[in-house]
Write a protein that holds these residues in place. Structure first.
Motif, short mmCIF file in Angstrom:
data_model
loop_
_atom_site.label_atom_id
_atom_site.label_comp_id
_atom_site.label_asym_id
_atom_site.label_seq_id
_atom_site.Cartn_x
_atom_site.Cartn_y
_atom_site.Cartn_z
N ASN A 26 -19.00 34.15 37.37
CA ASN A 26 -19.28 32.77 37.00
C ASN A 26 -20.51 32.30 37.78
O ASN A 26 -20.66 32.61 38.96
CB ASN A 26 -18.07 31.86 37.23
CG ASN A 26 -17.65 31.79 38.68
OD1 ASN A 26 -18.01 32.62 39.49
ND2 ASN A 26 -16.88 30.79 39.01
N GLU A 74 -17.16 28.94 35.19
CA GLU A 74 -15.73 29.08 34.97
C GLU A 74 -15.29 30.53 35.10
O GLU A 74 -16.12 31.43 35.18
CB GLU A 74 -15.34 28.57 33.57
CG GLU A 74 -15.29 27.08 33.43
CD GLU A 74 -14.22 26.40 34.27
OE1 GLU A 74 -13.26 27.06 34.73
OE2 GLU A 74 -14.34 25.19 34.48
N LYS A 75 -13.98 30.73 35.11
CA LYS A 75 -13.39 32.06 35.07
C LYS A 75 -12.47 32.08 33.86
O LYS A 75 -11.76 31.12 33.61
CB LYS A 75 -12.61 32.33 36.35
CG LYS A 75 -11.89 33.67 36.33
CD LYS A 75 -11.69 34.21 37.72
CE LYS A 75 -10.95 35.53 37.75
NZ LYS A 75 -11.40 36.56 36.88
N GLN A 100 -16.21 39.97 35.18
CA GLN A 100 -16.95 38.74 34.91
C GLN A 100 -17.55 38.14 36.16
O GLN A 100 -17.13 38.44 37.27
CB GLN A 100 -16.04 37.73 34.22
CG GLN A 100 -14.79 37.37 34.99
CD GLN A 100 -13.81 36.59 34.13
OE1 GLN A 100 -13.89 35.37 34.09
NE2 GLN A 100 -12.92 37.28 33.44
N ASP A 137 -20.74 29.59 27.37
CA ASP A 137 -20.86 28.20 27.81
C ASP A 137 -20.05 27.33 26.86
O ASP A 137 -19.63 27.78 25.80
CB ASP A 137 -22.33 27.75 27.82
CG ASP A 137 -22.56 26.51 28.66
OD1 ASP A 137 -21.63 26.07 29.38
OD2 ASP A 137 -23.67 25.96 28.61
N ARG A 156 -11.25 26.59 29.42
CA ARG A 156 -11.01 28.03 29.64
C ARG A 156 -10.41 28.69 28.40
O ARG A 156 -10.74 29.81 28.06
CB ARG A 156 -10.11 28.23 30.85
CG ARG A 156 -10.79 27.89 32.16
CD ARG A 156 -9.85 28.02 33.31
NE ARG A 156 -10.54 27.82 34.58
CZ ARG A 156 -9.94 27.55 35.72
NH1 ARG A 156 -8.62 27.46 35.77
NH2 ARG A 156 -10.64 27.38 36.82
N ILE A 188 -20.41 33.77 32.79
CA ILE A 188 -19.84 32.49 32.38
C ILE A 188 -20.44 31.34 33.18
O ILE A 188 -20.59 31.43 34.40
CB ILE A 188 -18.31 32.50 32.57
CG1 ILE A 188 -17.70 33.75 31.96
CG2 ILE A 188 -17.68 31.23 32.01
CD1 ILE A 188 -16.29 34.04 32.40
N ASP A 189 -20.71 30.25 32.48
CA ASP A 189 -21.19 29.05 33.15
C ASP A 189 -20.05 28.38 33.90
O ASP A 189 -19.21 27.69 33.31
CB ASP A 189 -21.80 28.07 32.13
CG ASP A 189 -22.43 26.86 32.80
OD1 ASP A 189 -22.95 26.99 33.91
OD2 ASP A 189 -22.39 25.77 32.19
#
Length: 164
Positions: free
Chosen positions: A130, A120-121, A128, A20, A92, A117-118
């Motif tokens: 998001n 985002e990429k 991953q 984050d 990012r 991820i909060d």
């Protein structure tokens, strides 16, 4: 909170870095991101989205999270870069830097096998996911939000002294 980390552990991922950022909406200073890998089934009482906690509660939880974390990494991007590439890309960049800076308590670099991820990429070759409002849905992302917030708040205090 949903139990997304345990679902990922059950799929065979062991080192899940939760990420984050803070400072994205600020008019001054750096954007700061935190990547944190927490132990499987770790649940620290009181952890939630840092924006929903008082400064006192965040300061209380900060050492508890650090004490229990497998690895922590911080990424930081300053105003000059933010002005050059925009806040979204800077966010990012800080998140990627946080992942690349993940270290255990002995200072060993830790490479995660999954990123949570909060919203985002991150441009990195690691699987991953998001999560929109991830800091409300994931214990690990909430831990990352607290670490990032306390870290940035301390930077702001330093800037206050430096630029008085």
């Amino acid at each position: 909170m949903i139990d997304i980390e345990n679902q990922l552990h059950n799929k065979g991922y062991n080192l899940i870095a939760c990420i984050d950022e803070v400072g994205r909406g600020c008019l001054a200073g750096d954007v700061v991101a935190c990547a944190v890998i927490m132990p499987k089934n770790m649940n620290i009482s009181g952890v939630c989205d840092s924006k929903k906690l008082s400064a006192k509660k965040r300061e209380y939880l900060y050492p508890k999270i650090l004490e229990n974390a497998i690895a922590v990494g911080i990424g930081q991007v300053g105003p000059d870069v933010i002005d050059e590439i925009n806040i979204k890309e800077s966010t990012r960049m800080a998140m990627k830097e946080a992942v690349l800076n993940l270290k255990d308590k002995d200072g060993n670099i830790i490479i995660p096998d999954y990123l949570l991820i909060d919203a985002e990429k991150v441009s990195i070759d690691i699987p991953q996911m998001n999560l929109i409002k991830g800091d409300e849905k994931s214990h690990g992302i909430a831990c990352a939000s607290i670490i990032a917030k306390v870290y940035r708040d301390r930077l702001c205090e330093d800037w206050d002294l430096e630029y008085k």
